[in-house]
Design an enzyme around this catalytic site. Structure first.
Site, PDB file in Angstrom:
ATOM      1  N   ASP A  13      33.738  43.474  46.539  1.00 39.80           N
ATOM      2  CA  ASP A  13      33.430  43.461  45.138  1.00 39.80           C
ATOM      3  C   ASP A  13      33.774  44.600  44.255  1.00 39.80           C
ATOM      4  OD1 ASP A  13      32.102  41.178  45.920  1.00 39.80           O
ATOM      5  OD2 ASP A  13      30.295  42.103  46.417  1.00 39.80           O
ATOM      6  N   LYS A  16      38.707  43.669  42.823  1.00 40.10           N
ATOM      7  CA  LYS A  16      39.926  43.399  43.258  1.00 40.10           C
ATOM      8  C   LYS A  16      40.624  42.367  42.160  1.00 40.10           C
ATOM      9  CE  LYS A  16      38.497  42.533  47.323  1.00 40.10           C
ATOM     10  NZ  LYS A  16      36.919  42.935  47.080  1.00 40.10           N
ATOM     11  N   GLY A  40      34.514  36.303  46.561  1.00 40.07           N
ATOM     12  CA  GLY A  40      34.371  35.753  45.339  1.00 40.07           C
ATOM     13  C   GLY A  40      35.193  36.928  44.279  1.00 40.07           C
ATOM     14  N   HIS A  41      36.160  36.609  43.772  1.00 38.62           N
ATOM     15  CA  HIS A  41      37.114  37.429  42.780  1.00 38.62           C
ATOM     16  C   HIS A  41      37.024  36.807  41.362  1.00 38.62           C
ATOM     17  CE1 HIS A  41      39.706  38.687  46.422  1.00 38.62           C
ATOM     18  NE2 HIS A  41      38.304  38.873  46.672  1.00 38.62           N
ATOM     19  N   THR A  42      36.313  37.684  40.578  1.00 34.39           N
ATOM     20  CA  THR A  42      36.086  37.454  39.227  1.00 34.39           C
ATOM     21  C   THR A  42      37.148  37.774  38.209  1.00 34.39           C
ATOM     22  OG1 THR A  42      33.818  37.719  39.599  1.00 34.39           O
ATOM     23  CG2 THR A  42      33.979  37.277  37.334  1.00 34.39           C
ATOM     24  N   GLN A 224      37.298  41.144  50.638  1.00 34.88           N
ATOM     25  CA  GLN A 224      36.544  42.097  51.313  1.00 34.88           C
ATOM     26  C   GLN A 224      36.844  43.237  50.959  1.00 34.88           C
ATOM     27  OE1 GLN A 224      37.713  38.907  53.277  1.00 34.88           O
ATOM     28  NE2 GLN A 224      36.258  38.053  52.212  1.00 34.88           N
ATOM     29  N   ARG A 305      23.160  42.809  45.218  1.00 28.95           N
ATOM     30  CA  ARG A 305      23.837  44.012  46.230  1.00 28.95           C
ATOM     31  C   ARG A 305      22.963  45.264  46.090  1.00 28.95           C
ATOM     32  NH1 ARG A 305      29.042  42.668  42.123  1.00 28.95           N
ATOM     33  NH2 ARG A 305      29.813  40.649  43.189  1.00 28.95           N
TER      34      ARG A 305
HETATM   35  P1  GDP Z   1      35.990  41.553  43.678  1.00 31.88           P
HETATM   36  O1  GDP Z   1      35.337  40.583  44.687  1.00 31.88           O
HETATM   37  O2  GDP Z   1      36.478  42.871  44.199  1.00 31.88           O
HETATM   38  O3  GDP Z   1      37.195  40.953  42.951  1.00 31.88           O
HETATM   39  O4  GDP Z   1      35.103  41.928  42.837  1.00 31.88           O
HETATM   40  P2  GDP Z   1      33.740  40.819  42.048  1.00 31.88           P
HETATM   41  O5  GDP Z   1      34.397  39.877  41.172  1.00 31.88           O
HETATM   42  O6  GDP Z   1      32.931  40.301  43.225  1.00 31.88           O
HETATM   43  O7  GDP Z   1      32.632  41.732  41.516  1.00 31.88           O
HETATM   44  C1  GDP Z   1      33.418  42.545  40.205  1.00 31.88           C
HETATM   45  C2  GDP Z   1      32.501  42.300  39.115  1.00 31.88           C
HETATM   46  O8  GDP Z   1      32.721  43.456  38.134  1.00 31.88           O
HETATM   47  C3  GDP Z   1      32.939  41.250  38.281  1.00 31.88           C
HETATM   48  O9  GDP Z   1      31.891  40.590  37.818  1.00 31.88           O
HETATM   49  C4  GDP Z   1      33.909  41.714  37.278  1.00 31.88           C
HETATM   50  O10 GDP Z   1      33.863  40.878  36.219  1.00 31.88           O
HETATM   51  C5  GDP Z   1      33.355  43.073  36.841  1.00 31.88           C
HETATM   52  N1  GDP Z   1      34.232  44.042  36.403  1.00 31.88           N
HETATM   53  C6  GDP Z   1      35.337  44.484  36.711  1.00 31.88           C
HETATM   54  N2  GDP Z   1      35.888  45.546  36.434  1.00 31.88           N
HETATM   55  C7  GDP Z   1      34.780  46.154  35.756  1.00 31.88           C
HETATM   56  C8  GDP Z   1      34.523  47.352  35.001  1.00 31.88           C
HETATM   57  O11 GDP Z   1      35.261  48.268  35.067  1.00 31.88           O
HETATM   58  N3  GDP Z   1      33.414  47.596  34.379  1.00 31.88           N
HETATM   59  C9  GDP Z   1      32.420  46.573  34.481  1.00 31.88           C
HETATM   60  N4  GDP Z   1      31.191  46.858  33.958  1.00 31.88           N
HETATM   61  N5  GDP Z   1      32.411  45.560  35.236  1.00 31.88           N
HETATM   62  C10 GDP Z   1      33.574  45.299  35.998  1.00 31.88           C
HETATM   63  P1  IMO Z   2      35.177  40.001  48.204  1.00 33.57           P
HETATM   64  O1  IMO Z   2      36.626  39.755  48.523  1.00 33.57           O
HETATM   65  C1  IMO Z   2      31.235  41.716  49.460  1.00 33.57           C
HETATM   66  C2  IMO Z   2      30.066  40.509  53.665  1.00 33.57           C
HETATM   67  C3  IMO Z   2      28.772  39.532  53.832  1.00 33.57           C
HETATM   68  C4  IMO Z   2      28.278  40.275  54.948  1.00 33.57           C
HETATM   69  C5  IMO Z   2      29.562  40.374  56.102  1.00 33.57           C
HETATM   70  C6  IMO Z   2      30.025  39.142  56.700  1.00 33.57           C
HETATM   71  O2  IMO Z   2      34.317  39.374  47.065  1.00 33.57           O
HETATM   72  O3  IMO Z   2      34.954  41.521  47.934  1.00 33.57           O
HETATM   73  P2  IMO Z   2      31.054  36.737  56.449  1.00 33.57           P
HETATM   74  O4  IMO Z   2      30.696  35.630  55.732  1.00 33.57           O
HETATM   75  O5  IMO Z   2      32.342  37.342  55.986  1.00 33.57           O
HETATM   76  O6  IMO Z   2      30.901  36.644  57.984  1.00 33.57           O
HETATM   77  O7  IMO Z   2      29.959  38.015  56.259  1.00 33.57           O
HETATM   78  O8  IMO Z   2      30.812  40.549  55.135  1.00 33.57           O
HETATM   79  N1  IMO Z   2      31.251  39.993  52.528  1.00 33.57           N
HETATM   80  C7  IMO Z   2      31.475  40.480  51.470  1.00 33.57           C
HETATM   81  N2  IMO Z   2      30.909  41.386  50.787  1.00 33.57           N
HETATM   82  N3  IMO Z   2      32.414  41.148  49.102  1.00 33.57           N
HETATM   83  C8  IMO Z   2      33.195  40.253  49.625  1.00 33.57           C
HETATM   84  O9  IMO Z   2      34.079  39.585  49.504  1.00 33.57           O
HETATM   85  C9  IMO Z   2      32.639  39.686  51.199  1.00 33.57           C
HETATM   86  N4  IMO Z   2      33.013  38.946  51.938  1.00 33.57           N
HETATM   87  C10 IMO Z   2      32.054  39.228  53.139  1.00 33.57           C
HETATM   88  O10 IMO Z   2      28.036  40.001  52.778  1.00 33.57           O
HETATM   89  O11 IMO Z   2      27.441  41.258  54.914  1.00 33.57           O
HETATM   90 MG    MG Z   3      33.439  39.780  45.134  1.00 33.87          MG
END
Ligand code: GDP
Ligand code: IMO
Ligand code: MG
Length: 431
Positions: A13, A16, A40-42, A224, A305
């Site tokens: 998270d 990415k 989960g990539h936003t 991840q 988180r």
């Molecule tokens: P990922 O799994 O690595 O793609 O990250 P996630 O999408 O799960 O979580 C990142 C969150 O941070 C999302 O809701 C994005 O929209 C948000 N985000 C990304 N870059 C920034 C930033 O520089 N500042 C803030 N405040 N939010 C950000």
């Molecule tokens: P992105 O790509 C954050 C964590 C789960 C758990 C552990 C194992 O969005 O960064 P699993 O379902 O993979 O067997 O769970 O890994 N986990 C993540 N935490 N971001 C993720 O993906 C994750 N994918 C798995 O919360 O602790």
């Molecule tokens: Mg994510």
């Protein structure tokens, strides 16, 4: 041969998805190499928000070939729902391809994920319940059903019957006879998914290899984070795949010398979802405040988180594990108003001071972080568009990261939108 791996440098998270989208415009091919819909990539584009779980975030760019690599485990139902949802918002997506070698996630994987977590009791991992671990177990046991077999009309029912027979025995054992699956029901549902996915499935490895050989820009989208890696993470509190940069070789069909640049995405602080050691966790009001200000809730499961200070020891380890060319520091804006800031620069283990994460996970739980206290900044950073727009203390924070990790900060993110991105080292992006 410009190729780039975007890897999570912490526990996932790190944003990415935002980065892959921001750089996706420059890419010809974007490939996901590990995990499944635990990710989960936003991506935020104007007023639109996209949450990708299986589709590479680069698919929003029409000219991009978006590939689900063989290192992935793919839930067909989830993928089709995601495709339909994304297409409804964006009819002109990039070209989707799925490796015939990617493994398929079936209902028994999700059921076993839940039953295994129940069996772990208080040592549960806190998985995303998407069946990821059990799907990779089948892959390693050489029992899994791969995409190529799944979309083959004759092979699919044969393999399904063979596997379901064994899985039903396992489910019965683990659930005291309470749970089982009916072949006809599963077959009829999954046959319709296979029919829809068939046109996308093929030998994607040659597509990636040819793109690399032609000198096209290929972006490998990590899921991840490195500290959740099956081998390098805090085992057993890890995911079952290889999110580290090396996973891009394992899960797409290329070799190490085909990678030219690796950017590690890290938050300006730290978060973790699920169980497992987290030395800098703020299990207090400050941590709650970080979660509130940073809206730190999971994109996939909605879970809050766990939040904490930036851990430079863990980050430096991640820089080495992934042989990072540069760091992408995200969410610096979230730290505005937190003053002073603390940054972990070592751990104390009894009388000893150490600067690495021990391999034994229980030892990590016994570490006390050694903090350096640094001044914060009250200013809102979300409008900054160049390094010089940042307050002096924010710049010093970034320099501290660079110095400790011995890795340059290549890109800075100060908000979720594409334009809230400051490129400091363009030379590090495509190698
Ligand atoms: P990922 O799994 O690595 O793609 O990250 P996630 O999408 O799960 O979580 C990142 C969150 O941070 C999302 O809701 C994005 O929209 C948000 N985000 C990304 N870059 C920034 C930033 O520089 N500042 C803030 N405040 N939010 C950000
Ligand atoms: P992105 O790509 C954050 C964590 C789960 C758990 C552990 C194992 O969005 O960064 P699993 O379902 O993979 O067997 O769970 O890994 N986990 C993540 N935490 N971001 C993720 O993906 C994750 N994918 C798995 O919360 O602790
Ligand atoms: Mg994510």
């Amino acid at each position: 041969m410009p190729t780039l791996v975007i890897v999570g440098a912490q526990w996932g998270d790190e944003a990415k998805g935002k980065l892959v989208d921001a750089l996706g415009d420059e890419a010809d091919v974007v490939v996901r190499y590990s995990g499944g819909n635990n990710a989960g990539h936003t991506v935020i584009v104007g007023d639109e928000e996209f949450r990708f779980h299986l589709l590479p975030a680069g698919i929003l760019h029409e000219h991009v070939t978006a590939i689900l690599g063989s290192g992935m485990v793919v839930c067909p139902k989830g993928l089709l729902e995601e495709l339909d949802r994304t297409r409804a918002a964006r009819p002109n997506l990039g070209t989707l391809r799925i490796s015939a070698g990617a493994h398929v996630v079936f209902p028994w994987h999700r059921m076993l994920d839940r039953l295994e977590e129940e069996a772990r009791g208080e040592n549960k991992i806190g998985t995303t319940s998407r069946g990821i671990g059990p799907a990779y177990q089948d892959k390693v046991a050489r029992f899994g059903i791969r995409m190529g077999e799944f979309v083959h009309p004759d092979l699919m029912p044969k393999r399904l019957r063979e596997v379901l027979d064994v899985k039903n025995r396992l489910l019965a054992l683990m659930s005291d006879g309470a749970e089982s699956l009916d072949f006809d029901e599963v077959y009829h549902e999954y046959r319709t998914y296979a029919d829809r996915l068939r046109p996308f499935v093929g030998d994607t490895e040659i597509v990636v290899q040819d793109a690399v050989a032609r000198g096209d820009r290929v972006l490998f989208e990590g899921a991840q984070g490195a500290l959740l890696d099956l081998d390098s993470g805090t085992y057993p509190y890890v995911t079952s795949s290889h999110p580290v940069a090396g996973g891009a070789c394992l899960g797409t069909g290329i070799g190490p010398r085909d990678i030219h640049s690796v950017l590690g995405v890290c938050k300006a602080y730290a978060t973790r979802v699920g169980t497992g050691p987290f030395p800098t966790e703020l299990d207090n009001e400050l941590g709650d405040e970080l979660r509130r200000v940073g809206k730190e809730y999971g994109t996939t499961t909605g879970r809050g988180r766990r939040c904490g200070w930036l851990d430079l020891v863990a980050l430096r380890q991640s820089c080495r594990l992934n042989s990072l060319s540069g760091l992408v520091v995200t969410r610096l804006d979230v730290l505005s108003g937190f003053d002073p800031l603390q940054v972990c620069v070592a751990y104390r283990r009894g009388a000893e001071t150490i600067r690495h994460l021990p391999t034994n996970t229980w030892e990590i739980g016994e570490l006390a972080p050694v903090y350096e206290t640094v001044p914060g900044w009250p200013e809102d950073l979300t409008g900054a568009r160049k390094f010089e727009d940042l307050p002096e203390t924010a710049r010093a924070y970034l320099w501290m990261i660079e110095e400790y990790t011995e890795t340059p900060v290549a890109i800075l993110s100060i908000g979720p939108d594409r334009e809230q991105t400051i490129v400091l080292r363009p030379d590090l992006i495509w190698g």
